[in-house]
Every structure is written in structure tokens, then in C-alpha cells.
Design a protein around this motif. Structure first.
Motif, PDB file in Angstrom:
ATOM      1  N   ASN A 208       5.352   2.668 -31.281  1.00 37.10           N
ATOM      2  CA  ASN A 208       4.688   3.900 -30.926  1.00 37.10           C
ATOM      3  C   ASN A 208       3.979   3.581 -29.377  1.00 37.10           C
ATOM      4  N   SER A 209       4.431   2.997 -28.535  1.00 35.77           N
ATOM      5  CA  SER A 209       3.948   2.916 -27.174  1.00 35.77           C
ATOM      6  C   SER A 209       5.119   2.923 -26.193  1.00 35.77           C
ATOM      7  N   PHE A 210       4.670   3.244 -25.213  1.00 34.10           N
ATOM      8  CA  PHE A 210       5.775   3.434 -23.785  1.00 34.10           C
ATOM      9  C   PHE A 210       4.859   3.232 -22.389  1.00 34.10           C
TER      10      PHE A 210
ATOM     11  N   LYS B 204       0.574  -1.133  -0.081  1.00 33.33           N
ATOM     12  CA  LYS B 204       0.283  -0.087  -0.020  1.00 33.33           C
ATOM     13  C   LYS B 204       0.908   1.391   0.083  1.00 33.33           C
ATOM     14  N   ASN B 205       2.052   1.296   0.848  1.00 32.76           N
ATOM     15  CA  ASN B 205       2.864   2.355   0.944  1.00 32.76           C
ATOM     16  C   ASN B 205       3.605   2.626  -0.299  1.00 32.76           C
ATOM     17  N   ASN B 206       3.830   1.586  -1.188  1.00 33.57           N
ATOM     18  CA  ASN B 206       4.546   1.750  -2.261  1.00 33.57           C
ATOM     19  C   ASN B 206       3.721   2.287  -3.475  1.00 33.57           C
ATOM     20  N   ASN B 207       2.505   1.840  -3.216  1.00 30.10           N
ATOM     21  CA  ASN B 207       1.345   2.064  -4.512  1.00 30.10           C
ATOM     22  C   ASN B 207       1.124   3.739  -4.361  1.00 30.10           C
ATOM     23  N   GLU B 208       1.094   4.245  -3.025  1.00 36.33           N
ATOM     24  CA  GLU B 208       0.768   5.597  -2.633  1.00 36.33           C
ATOM     25  C   GLU B 208       1.891   6.479  -3.125  1.00 36.33           C
ATOM     26  N   LYS B 209       2.987   5.869  -3.448  1.00 37.01           N
ATOM     27  CA  LYS B 209       4.258   6.953  -3.808  1.00 37.01           C
ATOM     28  C   LYS B 209       4.490   6.634  -5.426  1.00 37.01           C
ATOM     29  N   SER B 210       3.786   5.810  -6.069  1.00 43.10           N
ATOM     30  CA  SER B 210       3.839   5.629  -7.363  1.00 43.10           C
ATOM     31  C   SER B 210       2.585   5.803  -8.135  1.00 43.10           C
ATOM     32  N   PHE B 211       3.078   6.120  -9.465  1.00 40.79           N
ATOM     33  CA  PHE B 211       1.882   5.915 -10.569  1.00 40.79           C
ATOM     34  C   PHE B 211       2.525   5.382 -11.838  1.00 40.79           C
ATOM     35  N   SER B 212       1.425   5.028 -12.527  1.00 41.95           N
ATOM     36  CA  SER B 212       1.849   4.309 -13.647  1.00 41.95           C
ATOM     37  C   SER B 212       1.105   5.248 -14.771  1.00 41.95           C
ATOM     38  N   LEU B 213       1.951   5.260 -16.084  1.00 45.50           N
ATOM     39  CA  LEU B 213       1.477   5.784 -17.167  1.00 45.50           C
ATOM     40  C   LEU B 213       1.769   5.060 -18.475  1.00 45.50           C
ATOM     41  N   ARG B 214       0.762   4.652 -19.337  1.00 46.94           N
ATOM     42  CA  ARG B 214       0.649   4.042 -20.481  1.00 46.94           C
ATOM     43  C   ARG B 214       0.602   4.958 -21.637  1.00 46.94           C
ATOM     44  N   GLY B 215       1.182   5.006 -22.498  1.00 48.48           N
ATOM     45  CA  GLY B 215       1.006   6.108 -23.621  1.00 48.48           C
ATOM     46  C   GLY B 215       1.279   5.444 -24.991  1.00 48.48           C
ATOM     47  N   LYS B 216       0.669   6.180 -25.919  1.00 46.65           N
ATOM     48  CA  LYS B 216       0.555   6.032 -27.413  1.00 46.65           C
ATOM     49  C   LYS B 216       1.289   7.287 -27.922  1.00 46.65           C
ATOM     50  N   THR B 217       2.292   7.088 -28.905  1.00 44.70           N
ATOM     51  CA  THR B 217       2.436   8.230 -29.922  1.00 44.70           C
ATOM     52  C   THR B 217       2.293   8.018 -31.110  1.00 44.70           C
ATOM     53  N   ASN B 218       3.050   9.009 -32.077  1.00 44.40           N
ATOM     54  CA  ASN B 218       2.837   8.694 -33.367  1.00 44.40           C
ATOM     55  C   ASN B 218       4.160   9.155 -34.264  1.00 44.40           C
ATOM     56  N   ASP B 219       4.491   8.207 -35.211  1.00 41.21           N
ATOM     57  CA  ASP B 219       5.612   8.383 -35.924  1.00 41.21           C
ATOM     58  C   ASP B 219       6.981   8.629 -35.152  1.00 41.21           C
ATOM     59  N   LEU B 220       7.069   8.072 -33.825  1.00 44.21           N
ATOM     60  CA  LEU B 220       8.560   7.826 -33.105  1.00 44.21           C
ATOM     61  C   LEU B 220       9.072   6.632 -33.464  1.00 44.21           C
ATOM     62  N   GLU B 221      10.240   6.835 -33.772  1.00 43.93           N
ATOM     63  CA  GLU B 221      11.089   5.560 -34.099  1.00 43.93           C
ATOM     64  C   GLU B 221      11.343   4.584 -32.842  1.00 43.93           C
ATOM     65  N   ASN B 222      11.161   3.237 -33.170  1.00 42.54           N
ATOM     66  CA  ASN B 222      11.583   2.342 -32.156  1.00 42.54           C
ATOM     67  C   ASN B 222      13.047   2.713 -31.447  1.00 42.54           C
ATOM     68  N   GLY B 223      13.062   2.692 -30.037  1.00 42.05           N
ATOM     69  CA  GLY B 223      14.193   3.001 -29.482  1.00 42.05           C
ATOM     70  C   GLY B 223      14.354   4.449 -28.843  1.00 42.05           C
ATOM     71  N   THR B 224      13.368   5.232 -29.405  1.00 42.31           N
ATOM     72  CA  THR B 224      13.350   6.859 -28.810  1.00 42.31           C
ATOM     73  C   THR B 224      13.101   6.634 -27.626  1.00 42.31           C
ATOM     74  N   LYS B 225      14.130   7.440 -26.726  1.00 46.34           N
ATOM     75  CA  LYS B 225      14.072   7.589 -25.204  1.00 46.34           C
ATOM     76  C   LYS B 225      12.761   8.681 -25.029  1.00 46.34           C
ATOM     77  N   LEU B 226      11.912   8.501 -23.947  1.00 43.04           N
ATOM     78  CA  LEU B 226      11.226   9.629 -23.419  1.00 43.04           C
ATOM     79  C   LEU B 226      11.496   9.631 -22.028  1.00 43.04           C
ATOM     80  N   TYR B 227      11.439  10.941 -21.518  1.00 43.89           N
ATOM     81  CA  TYR B 227      12.064  11.292 -19.984  1.00 43.89           C
ATOM     82  C   TYR B 227      10.942  11.944 -19.222  1.00 43.89           C
TER      83      TYR B 227
END
Length: 330
Positions: free
Chosen positions: A56-58, A17-40
Motif C-alpha cells: 500500500n505504498s508507491f 539543479k536543472n534536473n531538480n527544477e524539472k522533476s518532482f517526487s511523490l511518496r504515497g500511501k493507499t488502502n486495500d490496493l493489492e501488491n502489483g497494482t499499477k498507478l499512472y
């Protein structure tokens, strides 16, 4: 044995529970970004996590100390960039249709309200924008978005307007990082104007010695607010050096307050620009106490103070400053 196992399960559940309270998850879709592109992910000017584009997912699963917070998402060269409010629960990011800047973000109530805010102020400027922002803060006094807006606009709106909105906010907002900034502003701000007597304050110079503005009483003083990272400030400095050299023997002094937070950058800029006058800073950035006292919300800015301690000019630069000094010193 059964008691030990039961207690162990409780501890595991609490830990999860404590770990969940301090974390979030984000699933994303992009368009025309090459495989291996880093997002920060970036928070408080620091990179806190990264993910790699595949088809095109991260996905991010990121630890943070507190929620909700506003973070930035970008690629390595900031070609794709946006910012949004995150909460400690699963979120979605869809930039497949509208692009990065206008991505559809789901799962965050603060971000939903932030989109309402952006729609209300879109295309507005000046007093019309201020009016729309004030109305939003009034309509949503318990939202973190509202208190963050108020913390930014407090020095533009002024002490009384800020106080009115702040008093209507929730305890959570008042105790937030933004709420603490507003409270400090309300405690310190004097908002002196032309015709008022200057407000004295104390801050440390580059040697760490405390100096007061009142040490220059009896002289005509330009109280200058600037920073090493401020392009317009650095651009104006050569003119200010020329003006200082022309009038320094006639009772003119400059007392410069920096909104820097890094001492090395501050000192380096003084040396590079050849600024021979008095310099102070508490290295608290735009939360600099002198800036809060004087209500500084954009730099460069300044106050011209007569030898009698009365403010006789505001935000004077270049030829305008020279003309004013010629009037009172010749």
C-alpha cells in the motif's frame, strides 16, 4: 588541474539543479490496493509515468517541463482517480484514511489553495457558485489556481468581468498557459447577442480551404458549434439533419464549427452522422477562434442568423428550431 576540477564541480552542480527544477517526487500511501497494482500519472491527456503498489505504498520521481501543473493520478481502470497540483519538490499523498478522491496531499502550495477553493464552492450552483469563484480569484490573484479557474470560466463570466480579474493578476500568471488563453479570449471575444449583427470569421473546411460565414449572407443560417466527442451534439444530429432537409430549399443553411482537435475524428463523425452542410474547424479544441469570438462555453450551442445578418435566436434545438424556421421561412 585544480581549476579544471573546480569547473567540473560547478557544471555537475548546475546540471543537478536543472534536473531538480524539472522533476518532482511523490511518496504515497493507499488502502486495500493489492501488491502489483499499477498507478499512472496523466498530464495533457497523456500518461507520463507509472508506479507499482507495494504494501500500500508507491513512489514517483517524474520529469516535467514546467511547474506547477495539474496532473491526474489513477489506476488502470480509473476506479481510483484524483487530480491535484504538483510542484518541483518532494510531495506526499495519503489515501490510507479518506480514500483516493479525498487523499491528503502535502508539499504543494497550489494544491493547498485548491483545497480552499473546493471548500468554498462545495454544494454551490449557478450564480452562487460563480460569486464564490469570483471571490476566490479576487482573494488569490497571484495563484496559478486562480488563473486556471479564470481561463475556464471566462466565457461564462463574460468579457468585462474576466478583464477586471485578469488585470489584477501577476506577470507570471499572465504569461502562463492559462494567461495566454485568457488574453486571446479578451482579444477575440465579441459576445454577440440576440438583436446584434453576426460577427464574421474565417476557418478551414475538411479540404483545407478557408471559408467565411459571410459567404452565406442572404440566407437564414444556423451557426452550429459542436464536436465529434460531444455526446449531446451527436444525439441531436439526426434531428438537425431532418430539419435541414425540410428547410434547405427555402433558403436555410447550416455553418458548423467543430471544437475538435483531431481531424480524423472530426471527418469521421461528419460521415457517420451524414451531415451534408458546411463544416469548418481550426482544430484548436475549445480554444477554437470562432468559439472565442462568440463566447461559447458549452456545446452544443448555436446562433440563428436572419437573411439580413441579424441574430434572431440562440441555442435552438428540435421542435423549437423547427417552429422558429416555420415563422420566418413560410
Amino acid at each position: 588541474m585544480r581549476t579544471i576540477i573546480f569547473l567540473s564541480l560547478i557544471l555537475v552542480n548546475l546540471s543537478c539543479k536543472n534536473n531538480n527544477e524539472k522533476s518532482f517526487s511523490l511518496r504515497g500511501k493507499t488502502n486495500d490496493l493489492e501488491n502489483g497494482t499499477k498507478l499512472y500519472l496523466r498530464h495533457n491527456n497523456k500518461t507520463i509515468d507509472s508506479a507499482t503498489i507495494t504494501d500500500n505504498s508507491f513512489k514517483f520521481s517524474t520529469q516535467l517541463d514546467t511547474f506547477p501543473v495539474n496532473i491526474a493520478l489513477h489506476d488502470k481502470v480509473f476506479k481510483n482517480y484524483t487530480s491535484f497540483w504538483v510542484v518541483n519538490q518532494p510531495m506526499g499523498f495519503d489515501a490510507s484514511q479518506l480514500g483516493f478522491k479525498n487523499a491528503v496531499i502535502t508539499g504543494s502550495e497550489p494544491e493547498r489553495l485548491n483545497n480552499i477553493f473546493k471548500e468554498r464552492v462545495d454544494g454551490l450552483k449557478g450564480k452562487e457558485r460563480d460569486k464564490a469563484e469570483m471571490q476566490f480569484v479576487k482573494d488569490y490573484p497571484n495563484s496559478i489556481v486562480s488563473v486556471s479557474i479564470l481561463s475556464v470560466d471566462s466565457r461564462t463570466w463574460g468579457r468585462e468581468e474576466t478583464k477586471t480579474h485578469f488585470e489584477l493578476m501577476s506577470k507570471e500568471n499572465k504569461s502562463s498557459k492559462f494567461g495566454k488563453q485568457i488574453k486571446k479570449y479578451l482579444e477575440l471575444n465579441k459576445q454577440p447577442e440576440i438583436g446584434d449583427r453576426y460577427v464574421d470569421f474565417e476557418s478551414k473546411n475538411i479540404s483545407g480551404k478557408s471559408q467565411k460565414l459571410s459567404e452565406l449572407e442572404g440566407k437564414t443560417v444556423l451557426l452550429e458549434f459542436w464536436a465529434s466527442w460531444c455526446g449531446p451534439c451527436r444525439k441531436e444530429n439526426p434531428n438537425l439533419v431532418k430539419t435541414y432537409n425540410e428547410f434547405k430549399n427555402k433558403g436555410f443553411e447550416i455553418f458548423a464549427v467543430s471544437q475538435d482537435s483531431d481531424k480524423n475524428s472530426w471527418v469521421k463523425a461528419i460521415e457517420q452522422d451524414g451531415l451534408p452542410w458546411m463544416h469548418v474547424s481550426d482544430l484548436k479544441g475549445d480554444q477554437n477562434e470562432a468559439s472565442l469570438i462568440y463566447g461559447i462555453y458549452v456545446i452544443p450551442d448555436n446562433f440563428l442568423i436572419s437573411k439580413d445578418g441579424i441574430i434572431i435566436g440562440r441555442n435552438l434545438k428540435g421542435k423549437e428550431l423547427v417552429k422558429k424556421l416555420e415563422e420566418i421561412l413560410y
